[in-house]
Design a protein around this motif. Structure first.
Motif, PDB file in Angstrom:
ATOM      1  N   ALA A 286      34.822  72.476 -47.223  1.00 39.98           N
ATOM      2  CA  ALA A 286      34.393  71.920 -48.470  1.00 39.98           C
ATOM      3  C   ALA A 286      34.371  72.696 -49.553  1.00 39.98           C
ATOM      4  CB  ALA A 286      32.848  71.257 -48.421  1.00 39.98           C
ATOM      5  N   VAL A 287      34.000  74.156 -49.225  1.00 37.46           N
ATOM      6  CA  VAL A 287      34.081  75.287 -50.441  1.00 37.46           C
ATOM      7  C   VAL A 287      35.666  75.508 -50.689  1.00 37.46           C
ATOM      8  CG1 VAL A 287      33.790  77.783 -50.655  1.00 37.46           C
ATOM      9  CG2 VAL A 287      32.033  76.247 -49.737  1.00 37.46           C
ATOM     10  N   LEU A 288      36.418  75.629 -49.634  1.00 39.01           N
ATOM     11  CA  LEU A 288      37.709  75.659 -49.724  1.00 39.01           C
ATOM     12  C   LEU A 288      38.339  74.461 -50.531  1.00 39.01           C
ATOM     13  CD1 LEU A 288      38.785  77.079 -46.247  1.00 39.01           C
ATOM     14  CD2 LEU A 288      38.757  78.478 -48.302  1.00 39.01           C
ATOM     15  N   CYS A 289      37.940  73.311 -50.163  1.00 41.59           N
ATOM     16  CA  CYS A 289      38.622  72.095 -50.883  1.00 41.59           C
ATOM     17  C   CYS A 289      38.439  72.512 -52.569  1.00 41.59           C
ATOM     18  CB  CYS A 289      38.085  70.832 -50.622  1.00 41.59           C
ATOM     19  SG  CYS A 289      38.718  70.194 -49.025  1.00 41.59           S
ATOM     20  N   ASP A 290      37.038  72.790 -52.766  1.00 46.47           N
ATOM     21  CA  ASP A 290      36.963  73.017 -54.331  1.00 46.47           C
ATOM     22  C   ASP A 290      37.868  73.830 -54.967  1.00 46.47           C
ATOM     23  OD1 ASP A 290      35.008  70.818 -54.236  1.00 46.47           O
ATOM     24  OD2 ASP A 290      33.460  72.277 -53.924  1.00 46.47           O
ATOM     25  N   ASP A 291      37.841  75.113 -54.122  1.00 48.39           N
ATOM     26  CA  ASP A 291      38.530  76.391 -54.715  1.00 48.39           C
ATOM     27  C   ASP A 291      40.060  75.932 -54.887  1.00 48.39           C
ATOM     28  OD1 ASP A 291      38.682  79.113 -55.261  1.00 48.39           O
ATOM     29  OD2 ASP A 291      40.274  78.981 -53.633  1.00 48.39           O
ATOM     30  N   LEU A 292      40.407  75.100 -53.926  1.00 49.39           N
ATOM     31  CA  LEU A 292      42.083  74.866 -54.206  1.00 49.39           C
ATOM     32  C   LEU A 292      42.047  73.876 -55.202  1.00 49.39           C
ATOM     33  CD1 LEU A 292      42.695  74.772 -50.090  1.00 49.39           C
ATOM     34  CD2 LEU A 292      43.362  76.465 -51.941  1.00 49.39           C
ATOM     35  N   LYS A 293      41.440  72.961 -55.177  1.00 49.36           N
ATOM     36  CA  LYS A 293      41.520  71.983 -56.354  1.00 49.36           C
ATOM     37  C   LYS A 293      41.492  72.796 -57.702  1.00 49.36           C
ATOM     38  CE  LYS A 293      41.671  67.427 -56.954  1.00 49.36           C
ATOM     39  NZ  LYS A 293      40.722  66.831 -57.832  1.00 49.36           N
ATOM     40  N   SER A 294      40.617  73.742 -57.870  1.00 49.39           N
ATOM     41  CA  SER A 294      40.554  74.398 -59.040  1.00 49.39           C
ATOM     42  C   SER A 294      41.918  75.158 -59.319  1.00 49.39           C
ATOM     43  CB  SER A 294      39.217  75.194 -59.208  1.00 49.39           C
ATOM     44  OG  SER A 294      39.313  76.290 -58.351  1.00 49.39           O
ATOM     45  N   ARG A 295      42.503  75.669 -58.204  1.00 45.78           N
ATOM     46  CA  ARG A 295      43.842  76.195 -58.327  1.00 45.78           C
ATOM     47  C   ARG A 295      44.876  75.391 -58.606  1.00 45.78           C
ATOM     48  NH1 ARG A 295      43.365  81.710 -56.259  1.00 45.78           N
ATOM     49  NH2 ARG A 295      41.231  82.156 -55.544  1.00 45.78           N
ATOM     50  N   GLY A 296      44.972  74.134 -58.857  1.00 45.03           N
ATOM     51  CA  GLY A 296      45.865  73.478 -58.921  1.00 45.03           C
ATOM     52  C   GLY A 296      46.287  72.206 -58.071  1.00 45.03           C
ATOM     53  N   ALA A 297      45.579  72.044 -56.758  1.00 48.20           N
ATOM     54  CA  ALA A 297      45.982  71.255 -55.791  1.00 48.20           C
ATOM     55  C   ALA A 297      45.850  69.706 -56.325  1.00 48.20           C
ATOM     56  CB  ALA A 297      45.138  71.126 -54.406  1.00 48.20           C
ATOM     57  N   GLU A 298      46.690  68.705 -56.172  1.00 44.02           N
ATOM     58  CA  GLU A 298      46.591  67.617 -56.811  1.00 44.02           C
ATOM     59  C   GLU A 298      45.242  66.787 -56.244  1.00 44.02           C
ATOM     60  OE1 GLU A 298      48.224  65.551 -58.920  1.00 44.02           O
ATOM     61  OE2 GLU A 298      47.659  63.582 -58.397  1.00 44.02           O
ATOM     62  N   GLN A 299      45.357  67.053 -54.848  1.00 39.91           N
ATOM     63  CA  GLN A 299      44.077  66.206 -54.203  1.00 39.91           C
ATOM     64  C   GLN A 299      43.883  67.317 -52.817  1.00 39.91           C
ATOM     65  OE1 GLN A 299      45.327  62.402 -52.563  1.00 39.91           O
ATOM     66  NE2 GLN A 299      43.551  62.495 -51.234  1.00 39.91           N
TER      67      GLN A 299
END
Ligand SMILES: NC(=O)c1ccc[n+]([C@@H]2O[C@H](COP(=O)([O-])OP(=O)(O)OC[C@H]3O[C@@H](n4cnc5c(N)ncnc54)[C@H](OP(=O)(O)O)[C@@H]3O)[C@@H](O)[C@H]2O)c1
Length: 245
Positions: free
Chosen positions: A39-52
């Motif tokens: 869950a932490v990784l998902c948030d971080d990757l979203k903030s780095r530009g992941a579409e979803q």
């Protein structure tokens, strides 16, 4: 838009690679054993530009859970374009020598769980005639050595499986990338003294990302490991069996 499945997503090498996919705006589906960490990784990757981003908790040794995980990935991000498999453990070689169950458990984690998943992925990608399957094995698979042949044998099994799969799937336009890291400074190798041959996950990830997105069948990371392993493989057996490696 590229849909990327990352198995063993909490691995240091996988996380560094996932950041590069995120910066490209990919959709990411992360699989691992620790839901909170994912869950932490998902948030971080979203903030780095992941579409979803989405995640799925799974111990890869639960083979029965693979099918449901793949269905969840497709439901969440759509058909997978890139499957990147990174999970693994570094066995205690000496302990394995005294314990059949431990040896088989390590083989299950490092070879069978990956082979089980690859069997499903190969059929799916072949049917859709597109995509890239990338798997982290190891330079350790290139030649069995006294110090880590349980790990090496498992990685060699996956290497060989991938080699055959690559031939089969080439006809369908599906790419298969074998990734062979040397020494990388990650939690897996925390107990080792580090020296000149050691690489950082970020540098390794750059090369992996390039091979997945631009081309390469079997890559050594860093690249100088190809030469080192060529030398190690070419040592005659009568000499090899008498040296300590
Ligand atoms: N570091 C090196 O020097 C090196 C060299 C050659 C190859 N490799 C390979 O590189 C890959 C990534 O390793 P790393 O160096 O990034 O180490 P790492 O940070 O320790 O990552 C290993 C990951 O594998 C996961 N894992 C282990 N068993 C699993 C299972 N049964 N089901 C699901 N996940 C499982 C771990 O999950 P948890 O987070 O839950 O523990 C962890 O996230 C591995 O395949 C490793 O064999 C590493």
């Amino acid at each position: 838009m590229t849909n990327v499945l990352i198995v063993g997503a909490a691995s240091a090498i996988a996380e560094a690679t996932a950041r590069l996919f995120a910066e490209e705006g990919c959709r990411l589906f992360l699989v691992g054993r620790r839901a909170e960490r994912l869950a932490v990784l998902c948030d971080d990757l979203k903030s780095r530009g992941a579409e979803q981003t989405a995640s799925h908790e799974l111990d890869m040794n639960d083979f029965e859970g693979h099918e449901a995980m793949l269905a969840a990935a497709e439901n969440s991000i759509g058909p997978i374009d890139i499957a990147y498999i990174a999970h693994g453990t570094l066995p205690d070689q000496k302990a394995c020598q005294d314990d059949v169950d431990l040896t088989l458990q390590e083989f299950r984690t490092n070879a069978l769980s990956t082979i089980a998943l690859l069997t499903r992925l190969a059929n799916d990608f072949e049917r859709r005639r597109t995509g890239t399957i990338a798997v982290i094995t190891s330079v350790a698979g290139d030649r069995g050595r006294e110090s880590n042949y349980v790990y090496g044998a498992a990685k060699a099994a996956v290497d060989s499986y991938l080699e055959g799969m690559r031939q089969r799937l080439h006809k369908s336009g599906v790419r298969v990338v074998t990734i062979k890291p040397g020494f990388v400074d990650t939690p897996m190798t925390a107990a080792f003294d580090k020296g000149l041959l050691w690489a950082k996950p970020d540098a390794v990830a750059q090369r992996i990302h390039r091979a997945i997105t631009k081309g390469g069948d079997v890559i050594y990371v860093p690249a100088f490991w190809r030469l080192i392993m060529l030398v190690i493989r070419s040592i005659p057996r009568r000499i090899f069996k008498a040296i300590k490696l």
